[in-house]
Design a protein around this motif. Structure first.
Motif, PDB file in Angstrom:
ATOM      1  N   ALA A 139       0.794  -0.962  -0.300  1.00  0.00           N
ATOM      2  CA  ALA A 139       0.041   0.039  -0.072  1.00  0.00           C
ATOM      3  C   ALA A 139       0.705   1.277  -0.021  1.00  0.00           C
ATOM      4  O   ALA A 139       0.665   2.774  -0.433  1.00  0.00           O
ATOM      5  CB  ALA A 139      -0.985  -0.057   1.195  1.00  0.00           C
ATOM      6  N   GLU A 140       2.041   1.251   0.355  1.00  0.00           N
ATOM      7  CA  GLU A 140       3.307   2.647   0.304  1.00  0.00           C
ATOM      8  C   GLU A 140       3.566   2.892  -0.998  1.00  0.00           C
ATOM      9  O   GLU A 140       3.164   4.183  -1.026  1.00  0.00           O
ATOM     10  CB  GLU A 140       4.318   2.392   1.593  1.00  0.00           C
ATOM     11  N   PRO A 141       3.775   2.561  -1.879  1.00  0.00           N
ATOM     12  CA  PRO A 141       4.218   1.865  -2.549  1.00  0.00           C
ATOM     13  C   PRO A 141       3.211   2.668  -3.374  1.00  0.00           C
ATOM     14  O   PRO A 141       3.166   3.765  -4.631  1.00  0.00           O
ATOM     15  CB  PRO A 141       5.458   0.987  -3.377  1.00  0.00           C
ATOM     16  N   LEU A 142       1.689   1.847  -3.923  1.00  0.00           N
ATOM     17  CA  LEU A 142       0.274   1.743  -4.204  1.00  0.00           C
ATOM     18  C   LEU A 142       0.457   3.408  -3.820  1.00  0.00           C
ATOM     19  O   LEU A 142      -0.324   4.720  -4.829  1.00  0.00           O
ATOM     20  CB  LEU A 142      -0.674   1.135  -3.575  1.00  0.00           C
ATOM     21  N   ALA A 143       0.141   3.922  -2.789  1.00  0.00           N
ATOM     22  CA  ALA A 143      -0.152   5.310  -2.017  1.00  0.00           C
ATOM     23  C   ALA A 143       0.979   6.331  -3.517  1.00  0.00           C
ATOM     24  O   ALA A 143      -0.021   7.428  -3.905  1.00  0.00           O
ATOM     25  CB  ALA A 143      -0.198   5.518  -0.861  1.00  0.00           C
ATOM     26  N   CYS A 144       1.438   6.401  -3.611  1.00  0.00           N
ATOM     27  CA  CYS A 144       2.895   6.465  -4.273  1.00  0.00           C
ATOM     28  C   CYS A 144       2.496   7.751  -5.792  1.00  0.00           C
ATOM     29  O   CYS A 144       2.695   8.154  -6.459  1.00  0.00           O
ATOM     30  CB  CYS A 144       4.012   6.866  -4.094  1.00  0.00           C
ATOM     31  N   HIS A 287      -3.056   9.055   1.390  1.00  0.00           N
ATOM     32  CA  HIS A 287      -2.883   9.049   0.295  1.00  0.00           C
ATOM     33  C   HIS A 287      -3.141   7.208   0.455  1.00  0.00           C
ATOM     34  O   HIS A 287      -3.396   5.631  -0.136  1.00  0.00           O
ATOM     35  CB  HIS A 287      -1.332   8.901  -0.299  1.00  0.00           C
ATOM     36  N   ASN A 288      -2.473   7.116   1.294  1.00  0.00           N
ATOM     37  CA  ASN A 288      -1.763   5.249   2.218  1.00  0.00           C
ATOM     38  C   ASN A 288      -2.932   5.133   2.597  1.00  0.00           C
ATOM     39  O   ASN A 288      -3.465   4.020   2.195  1.00  0.00           O
ATOM     40  CB  ASN A 288      -0.915   5.487   3.419  1.00  0.00           C
ATOM     41  N   ALA A 289      -3.760   5.626   3.564  1.00  0.00           N
ATOM     42  CA  ALA A 289      -5.579   4.688   3.869  1.00  0.00           C
ATOM     43  C   ALA A 289      -6.259   4.671   2.537  1.00  0.00           C
ATOM     44  O   ALA A 289      -6.765   3.309   2.674  1.00  0.00           O
ATOM     45  CB  ALA A 289      -6.033   6.282   4.300  1.00  0.00           C
ATOM     46  N   GLU A 290      -5.955   5.808   1.844  1.00  0.00           N
ATOM     47  CA  GLU A 290      -7.160   5.197   0.123  1.00  0.00           C
ATOM     48  C   GLU A 290      -6.453   4.284  -0.082  1.00  0.00           C
ATOM     49  O   GLU A 290      -7.543   3.310  -0.994  1.00  0.00           O
ATOM     50  CB  GLU A 290      -6.644   6.897  -0.521  1.00  0.00           C
ATOM     51  N   ALA A 291      -5.186   4.214  -1.105  1.00  0.00           N
ATOM     52  CA  ALA A 291      -4.589   2.717  -0.997  1.00  0.00           C
ATOM     53  C   ALA A 291      -4.878   1.806  -0.596  1.00  0.00           C
ATOM     54  O   ALA A 291      -5.106   0.275  -1.426  1.00  0.00           O
ATOM     55  CB  ALA A 291      -2.861   3.062  -1.470  1.00  0.00           C
ATOM     56  N   LEU A 292      -5.103   1.647   0.996  1.00  0.00           N
ATOM     57  CA  LEU A 292      -5.108   0.149   1.309  1.00  0.00           C
ATOM     58  C   LEU A 292      -6.910  -0.158   0.601  1.00  0.00           C
ATOM     59  O   LEU A 292      -6.502  -0.829   1.079  1.00  0.00           O
ATOM     60  CB  LEU A 292      -5.629   0.492   3.117  1.00  0.00           C
ATOM     61  N   ARG A 293      -7.287   0.634   0.967  1.00  0.00           N
ATOM     62  CA  ARG A 293      -9.255   0.937   0.195  1.00  0.00           C
ATOM     63  C   ARG A 293      -8.972  -0.177  -0.817  1.00  0.00           C
ATOM     64  O   ARG A 293      -9.484  -1.042  -1.020  1.00  0.00           O
ATOM     65  CB  ARG A 293      -9.938   2.295   0.345  1.00  0.00           C
TER      66      ARG A 293
END
Length: 334
Positions: A139-144, A287-293
């Motif tokens: 999720a961290e790289p996806l947030a980026c 962004h991290n929270a949204e990536a996890l969703r």
């Protein structure tokens, strides 16, 4: 406990360390997955000006809160939350930003402490049920990636080019699909890595030579609505401008080497085609929270991108796989 500590360029050691204890306002977690990325490979080779050795590396972190068992994912980039950029909700460009694995010991360890300032900016996210620790760490790289595509306004009906077929490029392909892109083309000069990535993410075309010419051909001479340079390549940035459609958006997602950051830009193409060029710098806690969703909802599948799972003593093998482009995503399981 065991940790992987950076001491100097070319010198990362698996060492014994005392198990840390949380202070006031801090959180102690049992690390279950900490994935690796190209930045880890660069730190191993060159070091980093924000790292004062010895430092436990690792910034794509997921684990369990000691004492409660709560499953959590942790941000990498820590905005201060109080500067003028932060109060304007521009947390990705906070001038006081710090990072896990750089300013604070990271996730290449069995246990770690989450600083109070991470909790103060909502930087610890509950992992949704059905999402594994390895997926959560991605999720961290996806947030980026989410930050980059939001800035480039990737949306329905777009033709999108992703330059770079590493894990970030694969995430860009998957997210562009989720955002409604019409077609997504994947570019890489490494034909073997491109084939490996294309097998997983199934772009509409995989291009390993003459990208500008090929994209123009595939789009009937129009060019791409969005071009994302998910590679540390000045040549890719120059090519991106040439393959962008009128009013196209170009994301300089991958930074260039500090000793070679200047490219040749055809300003007239930008002017007459009304092109937009945007940067992208990491991610915010939101962004991290949204990536996890997105992962939990199945909108962006990441489980199959984790091609290698290694124990902590093999972290150097994992970094080498990343450096050689021989894997998509490598995760360490301390």
């Amino acid at each position: 406990m065991k940790v992987a500590r950076f001491h100097a360029p070319g010198d990362i050691r698996i060492e014994d360390a005392p198990e840390p204890e949380a202070g006031p306002g801090e959180l102690k977690i049992r690390v279950r997955n900490c994935s690796t990325c190209g930045t880890d490979a660069k730190i191993f080779t060159f070091g980093h000006h924000h790292i004062r050795p010895p430092r436990v590396m690792g910034h794509e972190i997921a684990g369990e809160v000691v004492g409660t068992g709560a499953r959590v994912q942790v941000i990498a980039a820590i905005p201060c939350g109080t500067c003028q950029e932060c109060v304007r909700d521009r947390r990705t460009v906070c001038p006081n930003q710090e990072s896990m694995g750089y300013h604070y010991d990271g996730g290449f360890a069995e246990y770690m402490i989450i600083p109070a300032k991470v909790l103060a900016v909502d930087g610890v996210n509950a992992i949704p049920s059905g999402v594994g620790f390895a997926e959560a760490s991605v999720a961290e790289p996806l947030a980026c990636v989410l930050n980059g595509q939001s800035l480039a306004r990737v949306g329905a009906g777009d033709d999108v080019v992703v330059m770079g077929a590493g894990p970030i490029g694969c995430l860009h392909v998957r997210l562009a699909r989720a955002r409604g892109a019409s077609r997504v083309f994947l570019v890489d000069v490494n034909a073997e890595r491109l084939a490996m990535a294309a097998e997983l993410v199934r772009p509409d075309a995989a291009i390993d030579a003459d990208p500008a010419e090929q994209v123009l051909k595939l789009t009937g001479g129009r060019g791409a609505d969005v071009v994302i340079t998910a590679a540390a390549s000045g040549a890719a940035q120059e090519q991106a401008v040439r393959m962008a459609a009128r009013q196209g958006r170009i994301s300089f997602f991958g930074g260039l080497p500090k000793d070679d950051p200047v490219i040749a830009l055809d300003s007239n193409l930008v002017h007459y085609r009304e092109l937009t060029i945007v940067g992208a710098n990491g991610s915010s806690p939101a962004h991290n929270a949204e990536a996890l969703r997105l992962v939990a909802d199945g909108a962006v599948v990441v489980s199959d991108l984790v091609t290698h799972r290694l124990p902590l003593p093999q972290v150097l093998d994992g970094i080498d796989l990343v450096r050689r482009g021989a894997a998509i995503k490598v995760t360490i399981e301390p």
